[in-house]
Design a protein around this motif. Structure first.
Motif, PDB file in Angstrom:
ATOM      1  N   ARG A 121       7.124  -9.593 -30.842  1.00 31.44           N
ATOM      2  CA  ARG A 121       5.881 -10.209 -31.307  1.00 31.44           C
ATOM      3  C   ARG A 121       6.134 -11.361 -32.259  1.00 31.44           C
ATOM      4  NH1 ARG A 121       2.832  -4.630 -33.151  1.00 31.44           N
ATOM      5  NH2 ARG A 121       2.717  -3.636 -31.084  1.00 31.44           N
TER       6      ARG A 121
ATOM      7  N   HIS B 262       3.572 -14.466 -34.549  1.00 32.54           N
ATOM      8  CA  HIS B 262       2.221 -14.883 -34.928  1.00 32.54           C
ATOM      9  C   HIS B 262       1.998 -16.345 -34.589  1.00 32.54           C
ATOM     10  CE1 HIS B 262       2.386 -11.593 -38.313  1.00 32.54           C
ATOM     11  NE2 HIS B 262       2.430 -11.084 -37.090  1.00 32.54           N
TER      12      HIS B 262
ATOM     13  N   VAL C 210       1.109 -11.093 -23.835  1.00 31.75           N
ATOM     14  CA  VAL C 210      -0.204 -10.481 -24.035  1.00 31.75           C
ATOM     15  C   VAL C 210      -0.719 -11.012 -25.360  1.00 31.75           C
ATOM     16  CG1 VAL C 210      -1.482  -8.341 -24.388  1.00 31.75           C
ATOM     17  CG2 VAL C 210       0.385  -8.418 -22.715  1.00 31.75           C
TER      18      VAL C 210
ATOM     19  N   HIS D 114      -3.280 -11.281 -28.600  1.00 32.02           N
ATOM     20  CA  HIS D 114      -4.127 -10.436 -29.449  1.00 32.02           C
ATOM     21  C   HIS D 114      -4.885 -11.306 -30.448  1.00 32.02           C
ATOM     22  CE1 HIS D 114      -2.269  -6.598 -28.164  1.00 32.02           C
ATOM     23  NE2 HIS D 114      -1.171  -7.326 -28.048  1.00 32.02           N
ATOM     24  N   HIS D 115      -6.194 -11.094 -30.504  1.00 25.00           N
ATOM     25  CA  HIS D 115      -7.043 -11.848 -31.439  1.00 25.00           C
ATOM     26  C   HIS D 115      -8.200 -10.952 -31.878  1.00 25.00           C
ATOM     27  CE1 HIS D 115     -10.216 -15.102 -32.240  1.00 25.00           C
ATOM     28  NE2 HIS D 115      -9.378 -15.098 -33.263  1.00 25.00           N
ATOM     29  N   THR D 116      -8.388 -10.866 -33.176  1.00 25.06           N
ATOM     30  CA  THR D 116      -9.437 -10.026 -33.786  1.00 25.06           C
ATOM     31  C   THR D 116      -9.492  -8.624 -33.164  1.00 25.06           C
ATOM     32  OG1 THR D 116     -11.193 -10.917 -32.333  1.00 25.06           O
ATOM     33  CG2 THR D 116     -10.852 -12.016 -34.466  1.00 25.06           C
ATOM     34  N   ASP D 117      -8.331  -7.987 -33.073  1.00 19.05           N
ATOM     35  CA  ASP D 117      -8.280  -6.604 -32.626  1.00 19.05           C
ATOM     36  C   ASP D 117      -7.552  -5.770 -33.683  1.00 19.05           C
ATOM     37  OD1 ASP D 117      -5.603  -7.222 -32.294  1.00 19.05           O
ATOM     38  OD2 ASP D 117      -5.624  -7.136 -30.117  1.00 19.05           O
ATOM     39  N   ASP D 118      -7.305  -4.512 -33.405  1.00 22.94           N
ATOM     40  CA  ASP D 118      -6.659  -3.629 -34.379  1.00 22.94           C
ATOM     41  C   ASP D 118      -5.270  -4.122 -34.770  1.00 22.94           C
ATOM     42  OD1 ASP D 118      -8.863  -1.999 -34.357  1.00 22.94           O
ATOM     43  OD2 ASP D 118      -8.013  -0.521 -32.977  1.00 22.94           O
ATOM     44  N   LEU D 119      -4.544  -4.674 -33.794  1.00 22.84           N
ATOM     45  CA  LEU D 119      -3.188  -5.159 -34.052  1.00 22.84           C
ATOM     46  C   LEU D 119      -3.191  -6.332 -35.023  1.00 22.84           C
ATOM     47  CD1 LEU D 119      -0.284  -4.493 -33.098  1.00 22.84           C
ATOM     48  CD2 LEU D 119      -0.527  -6.367 -31.457  1.00 22.84           C
ATOM     49  N   THR D 120      -4.074  -7.309 -34.762  1.00 22.16           N
ATOM     50  CA  THR D 120      -4.116  -8.475 -35.649  1.00 22.16           C
ATOM     51  C   THR D 120      -4.694  -8.119 -37.015  1.00 22.16           C
ATOM     52  OG1 THR D 120      -6.262  -9.139 -34.719  1.00 22.16           O
ATOM     53  CG2 THR D 120      -4.293 -10.158 -33.772  1.00 22.16           C
TER      54      THR D 120
ATOM     55  N   GLY E  69      -3.557 -15.221 -34.537  1.00 23.58           N
ATOM     56  CA  GLY E  69      -3.303 -14.486 -33.301  1.00 23.58           C
ATOM     57  C   GLY E  69      -1.885 -13.959 -33.243  1.00 23.58           C
TER      58      GLY E  69
ATOM     59  N   SER F  68       2.399 -11.114 -27.965  1.00 21.39           N
ATOM     60  CA  SER F  68       3.288  -9.988 -27.668  1.00 21.39           C
ATOM     61  C   SER F  68       4.025 -10.290 -26.360  1.00 21.39           C
ATOM     62  CB  SER F  68       2.467  -8.704 -27.540  1.00 21.39           C
ATOM     63  OG  SER F  68       3.263  -7.651 -27.067  1.00 21.39           O
TER      64      SER F  68
END
Length: 203
Positions: free
Chosen positions: A66, A68, A105, A107-113, A167, A170
């Motif tokens: 990952r 950023h 993959v 990720h944006h405005t989810d649990d991971l971010t 963001g 991944s």
């Protein structure tokens, strides 16, 4: 040992594969290690684009890497269209090159971010506080930040607006191409996770 360097000639393919992941884990944790800042390639409009990123997380069991990024950057849009991605790592002391291929993959405005953003320092958050998008052309040399933000004269609460631009990419690793440069004869191996095969190669 050769000049205090590891001799990989007697390594098995399994040993080498484990060594690759070990280096990637260390690269994500320690900023002064060679695998901390890989070069990442994406494809957009028929052209390849390269840039250096910071490796933030390595998950060997999931075969995942990952980093950023600002979702306003060209690479984000390129990966939305074509998730194929490649990363190049190089250790100049050990003379090891690792080419990683995979699928991205986003990720944006989810649990991971949300979790990653909470642990992102103020100095790193300011990267996401520019008024204009990364790669925009301007008339003079500028960071794109106000003087207060450049000097970190802002609060953690004030930096929260940057989360909308934050963001995580991944990389789901599909293969490793490992190369060791040695004066007596280079060594190369290919680890194909899609086919489930590890093979030696001619360098």
């Amino acid at each position: 040992m050769e000049n205090n360097r590891i001799n990989y000639i007697d390594y098995s393919l399994t040993d080498l594969e484990q060594d690759c992941w070990s280096r990637l884990v260390t690269g994500a944790k320690k900023s002064r290690t060679p695998f901390h800042t890989p070069c990442v390639a994406t494809l957009g409009n028929g052209e390849v684009s390269l840039r250096t990123v910071v490796l933030r997380k390595t998950l060997p069991e999931e075969r995942e890497l990952r980093f950023h990024t600002d979702i306003r950057s060209p690479k984000w849009n390129e990966l939305l269209i074509n998730p194929s991605i490649s990363a190049l790592f190089y250790d100049s002391e050990e003379r090891i090159q690792l080419r990683v291929k995979g699928k991205a993959v986003l990720h944006h405005t989810d649990d991971l971010t949300a979790k990653a953003w909470q642990t992102t320092s103020l100095s790193s958050r300011k990267c996401y506080l520019t008024l204009y998008s990364p790669s925009n052309l301007v008339d003079s040399s500028t960071s794109g930040l106000s003087e207060d933000i450049e000097q970190e004269n802002f609060t953690l609460a004030e930096s929260e607006v940057g989360y909308e631009n934050f963001g995580i990419v991944s990389i789901h690793v599909q293969s490793f191409d490992w190369l060791w440069l040695n004066h007596a004869g280079h060594r190369r191996a290919f680890f194909d996770y899609e086919e489930g095969s590890f093979q030696w190669m001619i360098p």
